[in-house]
Motif scaffolding. Structure first.
Motif, PDB file in Angstrom:
ATOM      1  N   LYS A  40       1.116  -0.930  -0.541  1.00  0.00           N
ATOM      2  CA  LYS A  40      -0.333  -0.281   0.085  1.00  0.00           C
ATOM      3  C   LYS A  40       0.848   1.749  -0.238  1.00  0.00           C
ATOM      4  O   LYS A  40       0.215   2.521  -0.485  1.00  0.00           O
ATOM      5  CB  LYS A  40      -0.612  -0.139   1.514  1.00  0.00           C
ATOM      6  CG  LYS A  40      -2.188  -1.200   1.486  1.00  0.00           C
ATOM      7  CD  LYS A  40      -3.185  -0.695   1.933  1.00  0.00           C
ATOM      8  CE  LYS A  40      -4.294  -1.817   2.253  1.00  0.00           C
ATOM      9  NZ  LYS A  40      -5.179  -1.543   2.995  1.00  0.00           N
ATOM     10  N   ALA A  43       2.852   1.738  -3.670  1.00  0.00           N
ATOM     11  CA  ALA A  43       1.549   2.415  -4.234  1.00  0.00           C
ATOM     12  C   ALA A  43       1.057   2.894  -4.455  1.00  0.00           C
ATOM     13  O   ALA A  43       0.738   3.639  -5.065  1.00  0.00           O
ATOM     14  CB  ALA A  43       0.525   1.382  -4.401  1.00  0.00           C
ATOM     15  N   ARG A  44       1.014   4.470  -3.301  1.00  0.00           N
ATOM     16  CA  ARG A  44       0.272   5.495  -2.779  1.00  0.00           C
ATOM     17  C   ARG A  44       1.758   6.363  -3.515  1.00  0.00           C
ATOM     18  O   ARG A  44       1.262   7.125  -3.987  1.00  0.00           O
ATOM     19  CB  ARG A  44       0.377   5.507  -1.827  1.00  0.00           C
ATOM     20  CG  ARG A  44      -1.078   5.474  -1.103  1.00  0.00           C
ATOM     21  CD  ARG A  44      -0.462   5.851   0.750  1.00  0.00           C
ATOM     22  NE  ARG A  44       0.225   5.660   1.518  1.00  0.00           N
ATOM     23  CZ  ARG A  44      -0.196   4.748   2.424  1.00  0.00           C
ATOM     24  NH1 ARG A  44      -0.288   3.792   2.168  1.00  0.00           N
ATOM     25  NH2 ARG A  44       1.193   4.746   3.561  1.00  0.00           N
ATOM     26  N   SER A  46       2.749   5.065  -6.304  1.00  0.00           N
ATOM     27  CA  SER A  46       3.000   4.684  -7.800  1.00  0.00           C
ATOM     28  C   SER A  46       4.236   5.373  -8.416  1.00  0.00           C
ATOM     29  O   SER A  46       4.743   5.477  -9.940  1.00  0.00           O
ATOM     30  CB  SER A  46       2.238   4.248  -8.576  1.00  0.00           C
ATOM     31  OG  SER A  46       1.080   6.121  -8.384  1.00  0.00           O
ATOM     32  N   GLU A  65      -5.870  -7.227  -3.281  1.00  0.00           N
ATOM     33  CA  GLU A  65      -5.456  -5.914  -3.337  1.00  0.00           C
ATOM     34  C   GLU A  65      -4.680  -5.616  -4.451  1.00  0.00           C
ATOM     35  O   GLU A  65      -4.650  -4.233  -5.325  1.00  0.00           O
ATOM     36  CB  GLU A  65      -4.107  -5.147  -1.894  1.00  0.00           C
ATOM     37  CG  GLU A  65      -3.428  -4.312  -1.440  1.00  0.00           C
ATOM     38  CD  GLU A  65      -4.568  -2.928  -1.426  1.00  0.00           C
ATOM     39  OE1 GLU A  65      -4.213  -1.987  -1.730  1.00  0.00           O
ATOM     40  OE2 GLU A  65      -5.609  -3.150  -0.641  1.00  0.00           O
ATOM     41  N   ARG A  68      -6.241  -4.188  -7.791  1.00  0.00           N
ATOM     42  CA  ARG A  68      -6.923  -3.157  -7.271  1.00  0.00           C
ATOM     43  C   ARG A  68      -6.048  -2.843  -8.756  1.00  0.00           C
ATOM     44  O   ARG A  68      -6.556  -1.464  -9.087  1.00  0.00           O
ATOM     45  CB  ARG A  68      -6.927  -2.888  -6.658  1.00  0.00           C
ATOM     46  CG  ARG A  68      -8.161  -3.135  -5.680  1.00  0.00           C
ATOM     47  CD  ARG A  68      -7.316  -2.196  -3.646  1.00  0.00           C
ATOM     48  NE  ARG A  68      -7.085  -0.863  -4.224  1.00  0.00           N
ATOM     49  CZ  ARG A  68      -7.311  -0.226  -2.431  1.00  0.00           C
ATOM     50  NH1 ARG A  68      -7.242  -0.710  -2.012  1.00  0.00           N
ATOM     51  NH2 ARG A  68      -7.379   1.409  -3.353  1.00  0.00           N
ATOM     52  N   TYR A  69      -4.703  -2.859  -8.495  1.00  0.00           N
ATOM     53  CA  TYR A  69      -4.301  -2.091  -9.744  1.00  0.00           C
ATOM     54  C   TYR A  69      -3.609  -2.892 -10.909  1.00  0.00           C
ATOM     55  O   TYR A  69      -3.063  -2.196 -11.741  1.00  0.00           O
ATOM     56  CB  TYR A  69      -2.549  -2.205  -8.917  1.00  0.00           C
ATOM     57  CG  TYR A  69      -2.601  -1.320  -7.512  1.00  0.00           C
ATOM     58  CD1 TYR A  69      -2.864  -0.663  -7.363  1.00  0.00           C
ATOM     59  CD2 TYR A  69      -2.619  -3.063  -6.004  1.00  0.00           C
ATOM     60  CE1 TYR A  69      -2.725  -0.157  -5.826  1.00  0.00           C
ATOM     61  CE2 TYR A  69      -2.418  -1.850  -5.083  1.00  0.00           C
ATOM     62  CZ  TYR A  69      -2.747  -0.860  -5.035  1.00  0.00           C
ATOM     63  OH  TYR A  69      -2.762  -0.085  -3.792  1.00  0.00           O
ATOM     64  N   LYS A  70      -4.450  -4.278 -11.379  1.00  0.00           N
ATOM     65  CA  LYS A  70      -4.376  -4.678 -12.387  1.00  0.00           C
ATOM     66  C   LYS A  70      -4.346  -4.029 -13.760  1.00  0.00           C
ATOM     67  O   LYS A  70      -3.874  -4.282 -14.569  1.00  0.00           O
ATOM     68  CB  LYS A  70      -4.850  -6.021 -12.464  1.00  0.00           C
ATOM     69  CG  LYS A  70      -6.011  -5.797 -12.671  1.00  0.00           C
ATOM     70  CD  LYS A  70      -7.472  -7.352 -12.714  1.00  0.00           C
ATOM     71  CE  LYS A  70      -8.169  -7.099 -13.187  1.00  0.00           C
ATOM     72  NZ  LYS A  70      -9.200  -8.106 -12.961  1.00  0.00           N
ATOM     73  N   SER A  72      -3.998  -0.314 -13.824  1.00  0.00           N
ATOM     74  CA  SER A  72      -2.662   0.970 -14.178  1.00  0.00           C
ATOM     75  C   SER A  72      -1.899   0.057 -14.711  1.00  0.00           C
ATOM     76  O   SER A  72      -1.436  -0.337 -13.982  1.00  0.00           O
ATOM     77  CB  SER A  72      -3.279   1.035 -12.317  1.00  0.00           C
ATOM     78  OG  SER A  72      -4.251   1.063 -11.951  1.00  0.00           O
ATOM     79  N   THR A  74       0.733   1.797 -14.096  1.00  0.00           N
ATOM     80  CA  THR A  74       1.785   1.885 -12.682  1.00  0.00           C
ATOM     81  C   THR A  74       1.262   1.611 -11.248  1.00  0.00           C
ATOM     82  O   THR A  74       0.205   2.732 -11.774  1.00  0.00           O
ATOM     83  CB  THR A  74       3.070   2.577 -12.911  1.00  0.00           C
ATOM     84  OG1 THR A  74       1.976   4.196 -12.514  1.00  0.00           O
ATOM     85  CG2 THR A  74       4.146   3.059 -14.425  1.00  0.00           C
ATOM     86  N   ILE A  77       2.445  -5.100 -11.042  1.00  0.00           N
ATOM     87  CA  ILE A  77       3.042  -5.630  -9.957  1.00  0.00           C
ATOM     88  C   ILE A  77       3.279  -6.752 -11.004  1.00  0.00           C
ATOM     89  O   ILE A  77       2.530  -7.589 -10.927  1.00  0.00           O
ATOM     90  CB  ILE A  77       1.983  -5.778  -8.985  1.00  0.00           C
ATOM     91  CG1 ILE A  77       1.879  -4.268  -8.190  1.00  0.00           C
ATOM     92  CG2 ILE A  77       1.820  -7.127  -7.904  1.00  0.00           C
ATOM     93  CD1 ILE A  77       0.767  -4.124  -7.739  1.00  0.00           C
TER      94      ILE A  77
END
Length: 109
Positions: A40, A43-44, A46, A65, A68-70, A72, A74, A77
Motif C-alpha cells: 500500500k 502503490a501510493r 506509484s 489488494e 486493484r492495480y491490474k 493501472s 503503474t 505488480i
C-alpha cells in the motif's frame, strides 16, 4: 530533469536479498500483513515505482489488494517465485494479461 522510476521487491528475506544486490529496493517481510502495508505504501508512491515484484506465497493472501492495480499502468505488480519454488501464480497472471491484451490465449498451456 530526468525522472528515474524505481523497482521494488517484496518478499521473505532470502528472496529479496538477491534483488537488493542487483540494485532494486528490497523490502523483507515476515508475513502477508507486513507485505500488505509495504504494498500500500509503495502503490501510493506509484509515481516513483514502475514495477513491484511480490513473492507468490504472499500474493496468495494479497490477491484482493493486487487486483486493484491490474488495470493501472503503474505500478506493474509482478509475481515471482519464493525460495520454496514456483506456485504457478506468476505464469497464470501473465497468461491472463496477454489474453486480455490480445483477445486470445497465444501462450498455450
Amino acid at each position: 530533469m530526468i525522472c528515474m522510476l524505481k523497482i521494488a521487491v517484496i518478499g521473505g528475506r532470502e528472496t529479496v536479498m538477491g534483488f537488493k544486490a542487483l540494485g532494486l529496493e528490497a523490502f523483507a517481510v515476515e508475513n502477508a500483513q507486513e507485505a500488505l502495508g509495504v504494498l500500500k505504501k509503495l502503490a501510493r508512491e506509484s509515481e516513483d515505482y514502475a514495477i513491484i515484484y511480490i513473492e507468490e506465497n504472499l500474493a496468495l493472501e494479497l490477491e484482493h489488494e493486487i487486483s486493484r492495480y491490474k488495470d493501472s499502468p503503474t505500478p506493474a505488480i509482478i509475481l515471482i517465485p519464493g525460495r520454496e519454488g514456483s506456485l504457478g501464480l506468476g505464469q497464470n497472471a501473465l497468461k491472463a494479461a496477454v489474453e486480455r491484451a490480445v483477445g486470445t490465449n497465444i501462450l498455450g498451456d
